[in-house]
Design a protein around this motif. Structure first.
Motif, PDB file in Angstrom:
ATOM      1  N   TRP A 116       0.836  -1.196   0.000  1.00  0.00           N
ATOM      2  CA  TRP A 116       0.000   0.000   0.000  1.00  0.00           C
ATOM      3  C   TRP A 116       0.873   1.249   0.000  1.00  0.00           C
ATOM      4  N   ASN A 117       0.587   2.140  -0.915  1.00  0.00           N
ATOM      5  CA  ASN A 117       1.485   3.275  -1.155  1.00  0.00           C
ATOM      6  C   ASN A 117       1.716   4.136   0.082  1.00  0.00           C
ATOM      7  N   GLY A 118       0.685   4.333   0.893  1.00  0.00           N
ATOM      8  CA  GLY A 118       0.859   5.173   2.076  1.00  0.00           C
ATOM      9  C   GLY A 118       1.830   4.577   3.070  1.00  0.00           C
ATOM     10  N   ARG A 119       1.765   3.283   3.250  1.00  0.00           N
ATOM     11  CA  ARG A 119       2.669   2.597   4.176  1.00  0.00           C
ATOM     12  C   ARG A 119       4.104   2.617   3.655  1.00  0.00           C
ATOM     13  N   LEU A 120       4.244   2.466   2.341  1.00  0.00           N
ATOM     14  CA  LEU A 120       5.588   2.490   1.755  1.00  0.00           C
ATOM     15  C   LEU A 120       6.179   3.892   1.805  1.00  0.00           C
ATOM     16  N   GLN A 121       5.346   4.896   1.533  1.00  0.00           N
ATOM     17  CA  GLN A 121       5.826   6.279   1.582  1.00  0.00           C
ATOM     18  C   GLN A 121       6.230   6.664   2.995  1.00  0.00           C
ATOM     19  N   ALA A 122       5.507   6.135   3.982  1.00  0.00           N
ATOM     20  CA  ALA A 122       5.863   6.416   5.381  1.00  0.00           C
ATOM     21  C   ALA A 122       7.268   5.913   5.689  1.00  0.00           C
ATOM     22  N   ALA A 123       7.612   4.744   5.177  1.00  0.00           N
ATOM     23  CA  ALA A 123       8.956   4.210   5.388  1.00  0.00           C
ATOM     24  C   ALA A 123       9.998   5.066   4.685  1.00  0.00           C
ATOM     25  N   ILE A 124       9.680   5.508   3.473  1.00  0.00           N
ATOM     26  CA  ILE A 124      10.604   6.368   2.717  1.00  0.00           C
ATOM     27  C   ILE A 124      10.807   7.694   3.438  1.00  0.00           C
ATOM     28  N   ASP A 125       9.717   8.251   3.959  1.00  0.00           N
ATOM     29  CA  ASP A 125       9.809   9.522   4.703  1.00  0.00           C
ATOM     30  C   ASP A 125      10.659   9.378   5.959  1.00  0.00           C
ATOM     31  N   ASP A 126      10.727   8.152   6.494  1.00  0.00           N
ATOM     32  CA  ASP A 126      11.557   7.895   7.678  1.00  0.00           C
ATOM     33  C   ASP A 126      12.991   7.541   7.320  1.00  0.00           C
ATOM     34  N   GLY A 127      13.323   7.641   6.025  1.00  0.00           N
ATOM     35  CA  GLY A 127      14.709   7.449   5.612  1.00  0.00           C
ATOM     36  C   GLY A 127      15.027   6.164   4.886  1.00  0.00           C
ATOM     37  N   ALA A 128      14.039   5.300   4.666  1.00  0.00           N
ATOM     38  CA  ALA A 128      14.314   4.051   3.948  1.00  0.00           C
ATOM     39  C   ALA A 128      14.692   4.363   2.501  1.00  0.00           C
ATOM     40  N   PRO A 129      15.782   3.783   1.994  1.00  0.00           N
ATOM     41  CA  PRO A 129      16.232   4.074   0.629  1.00  0.00           C
ATOM     42  C   PRO A 129      15.428   3.281  -0.403  1.00  0.00           C
ATOM     43  N   PHE A 130      14.179   3.622  -0.540  1.00  0.00           N
ATOM     44  CA  PHE A 130      13.274   2.956  -1.468  1.00  0.00           C
ATOM     45  C   PHE A 130      12.622   3.980  -2.388  1.00  0.00           C
ATOM     46  N   LYS A 131      12.159   3.505  -3.520  1.00  0.00           N
ATOM     47  CA  LYS A 131      11.475   4.351  -4.494  1.00  0.00           C
ATOM     48  C   LYS A 131      10.205   3.653  -4.954  1.00  0.00           C
ATOM     49  N   ILE A 132       9.117   4.414  -5.049  1.00  0.00           N
ATOM     50  CA  ILE A 132       7.838   3.867  -5.496  1.00  0.00           C
ATOM     51  C   ILE A 132       7.713   3.993  -7.003  1.00  0.00           C
ATOM     52  N   ASN A 133       7.224   2.929  -7.626  1.00  0.00           N
ATOM     53  CA  ASN A 133       6.898   2.956  -9.046  1.00  0.00           C
ATOM     54  C   ASN A 133       5.384   2.795  -9.160  1.00  0.00           C
ATOM     55  N   PHE A 134       4.686   3.824  -9.636  1.00  0.00           N
ATOM     56  CA  PHE A 134       3.229   3.778  -9.708  1.00  0.00           C
ATOM     57  C   PHE A 134       2.711   2.977 -10.899  1.00  0.00           C
TER      58      PHE A 134
END
Length: 349
Positions: free
Chosen positions: A232-250
């Motif tokens: 779920w995009n919101g959960r993944l973005q929350a991790a990214i906002d906390d510094g996780a080196p991840f990128k979302i592909n829509f």
């Protein structure tokens, strides 16, 4: 969770729900059962609190992970919830079981809402997607660009995070088989298609970590336990906002919406209808992205967002055009059968 464990969990929840009914029934002007976690926290801050203040009301909250929890209350004649948050795919199941009531036709103006996010029984609250996110530490910016890439363990070796549910995974598997988004549900409507999709999911079992909640998905990303994840995009973005080196592909994301329904026989039915009407206004909806990267279903809120905000929202025009909508009718008809088949697939060798 296998079918037997799920039934036991629902039974246990039923006892707790019924025994707790008196606690909530008359403690506030309206009682809301939300999805829990970050989503409910965001709804509380953006919607519940300001709307209750405007109405001069108090509210109580509980959490619900399945419409069957509300069914337990209704079947027992001990309903403590007024409003329940559902996925659109659960609505018809809840209607057929007599768990939720038909809403007034003028509760909202449907033309102001994301198509498919409002029906006779439920009003959309948040729009979200199941999308792929990948580790930029492992793959740089050249991570998976499609579902076929997500399944390609030779080109993209590493652990995959997948929700322990057929919903979303079956659609993704069809795309990985080479079909287009417009072909997904026609393909899954055949027995051959379902079989092929389950076999495709089974290919990833040696490479998968199965998550059961949004909080777990966030933690898997933050801890680096997966190299890519379909979540779920919101959960993944929350991790990214906390510094996780991840990128979302829509691209190839599966667009869905949650909605609010009124529980049959709740203690404050009239208040529940009025509260849903109030929290669905754009002046509240516009604030959701302050707390979670989900856009609301009321499109009138979007005119107030800047480009940075829009880039994070799965429902923004730029991101939405890369995705496809979930077919809630398909899941309403097939959800139970496919859940049992999914559990069997996970348990098989």
């Amino acid at each position: 969770m296998n079918a037997t464990r799920r039934r036991l969990a629902v039974l246990t929840a039923s006892v707790l729900i019924i025994s707790g009914a008196a606690t909530f029934a008359h403690a506030a002007d309206v009682v809301i059962a939300g999805p829990g976690g970050l989503a409910q926290e965001a709804q509380r801050k953006a919607l519940f609190e300001p709307a209750a203040k405007a109405l001069g009301w108090t509210f109580e909250e509980d959490t619900s992970q399945s419409w069957t929890e509300a069914r337990a209350q209704v079947d027992a004649g001990a309903v403590s919830w007024d409003i329940i948050s559902l996925s659109m795919g659960e609505v018809q199941l809840a209607v057929d079981a007599g768990v939720i009531i038909k809403l007034p036709p003028d509760i909202v103006d449907r033309k102001d809402f994301v198509p498919g996010s409002v029906n006779d029984y439920c009003v959309g609250n948040g729009v979200y997607s199941t999308v792929v996110a990948f580790s930029t530490k492992k793959y740089g910016n050249d991570g998976p660009k499609s579902m076929e890439d997500f399944w390609d363990v030779k080109k993209f070796p590493g652990k995959r995070g997948l929700f322990r549910s057929p919903r979303g995974n079956l659609e993704a598997a069809v795309l990985a088989l080479g079909h287009t988004p417009s072909e997904v549900y026609d393909f899954l409507s055949t027995e051959e298609g379902k079989k092929a999709a389950f076999e495709k999911i089974a290919e990833l079992k040696p490479h998968a970590i199965w998550w059961d909640s949004g909080a777990q998905a966030t933690q898997l990303v933050k801890d680096g336990e997966v190299d890519m994840i379909y979540g779920w995009n919101g959960r993944l973005q929350a991790a990214i906002d906390d510094g996780a080196p991840f990128k979302i592909n829509f691209k190839d994301g599966l667009l869905e919406s949650d909605c609010y329904a009124v529980v049959n026989g709740g203690p404050h039915t009239d208040n529940a209808i009025k509260f849903i009407k109030e929290i669905s206004k754009p002046e509240y909806i516009k604030d959701l992205p302050k707390y979670i990267p989900y856009g609301g279903a009321n499109l009138k809120a979007y005119a107030q967002y800047d480009e940075k905000t829009l880039s994070r929202l799965t429902s923004s025009p730029e991101n939405a055009k890369q995705q496809y909508p979930a077919n809630v009718d398909f899941w309403g008809k097939n959800g139970t059968t496919l859940s049992e088949a999914f559990d069997n697939m996970l348990l098989s060798k």
